[in-house]
Scaffold this active site. Sequence first.
Site, PDB file in Angstrom:
ATOM      1  CG  ASP A  71      -6.224  -9.746  -4.916  1.00  0.00           C
ATOM      2  OD1 ASP A  71      -6.013  -8.901  -5.812  1.00  0.00           O
ATOM      3  OD2 ASP A  71      -5.321 -10.440  -4.437  1.00  0.00           O
ATOM      4  CD  GLU A 130      -3.112  -9.111   1.564  1.00  0.00           C
ATOM      5  OE1 GLU A 130      -2.411  -9.940   2.183  1.00  0.00           O
ATOM      6  OE2 GLU A 130      -2.684  -8.459   0.599  1.00  0.00           O
TER       7      GLU A 130
END
Length: 381
Positions: A71, A130
């Site tokens: 990520d 997130e």
Amino acid sequence: MTLDLIAVRRHLHQIPELAMHESQTHQYLLELINEFATDNMEVFTPEQLPMAILVKVKGSNSTKTIGYRCDMDALPVNEKTGLEFSSKHESVMHACGHDIHMTVAIGLLEHFAQRQPVDDLIFFFQPAEESESGAKVAVDSNLFAGDWHVDEFYGLHDTPELPAGTIGCCYPTLFAGTSEVNITLIGKSGHAAYPHQANDMVVASATLITQLQTIVSRNVDPVQGAVLTFGQINGGTIRNVIAGRVDIKGTIRGLNQEMIQTVKTRIIEICKGIEVGFNCQVKVDINQGGYYPVNNNQKLTERFMNFMQANPDVDFTVTMPAMTGEDFGYILHHFDGTMFWLGVGNTSALHTDTFNPDESCIEKGINAISSFLEFEMREDD
């Protein structure tokens, strides 16, 4: 050519960006990838997720395609580490270690660019973990289909709970699934001296929160565990005015979808009871998005754990499930795969403004993961 991975990590750390806005990060990663690109590599930026990067390394005798995901996004945190390479972006920080995640992935990609794998490898540099769940966007838009089909997926998350470079994993669930809970109570405001002419939502919300806190203690198997936390409540404007509206925000955490659904159902049922009991309106919005439990595949995870335990060059530990969330769970809901921990040493907790990983974890992580992926390619299913 060998990349200076510490320099890579530190550069990434200085340019943190929030979900779906990872433009500088995207450009820098592309520049790195182009430095060691070979005829066996293909690079793709998908229209449906333009901040993402997919890289395929073609195998020499491929029978399957292995995916590896990292990520890219950061958090709205004002960094206070005092490091020379601190964030250059005000109030944005890689406080969850995604700069470590990306650096390990770049190191793995460079390794396999120089040593052609047996099977095809697809590296997925994913934006928006997130928030906004880039994993869900990718899966729902069929990104891993056709020429970019993936048979099994792997990914890591860093943790300060383990020594730098230590690999940790467990089966079946590594991370809980999470859901956002938003509740609005609507009654009638009025003067504090005339409560009978108003409908007080502060009182209603206090009763509601108390009742909701019985869900985990009385509706969830105590050996399984779940979390229901309300971290924000807003209502009223001044001490002598009865509040006609209160907004409550919280989160559900559960180790499987059935548990999460149980908590969701009970929240809705209790809110309906508050509507009747307080003659008010209660609006409930529960949003899980792509944040499913990270349920590791049994066969692949046993193979991963057995390999790591048997490798004398790897420090490995069996971990307990964590109540933190990760949208890699959405990928594992649709593909077989495994997520695991990479220790980053004794620093402050994830999501804090002083989070400072031990960079020795990078090389140790790359060595352990590349060895496993090479082993996995030799396995005869």
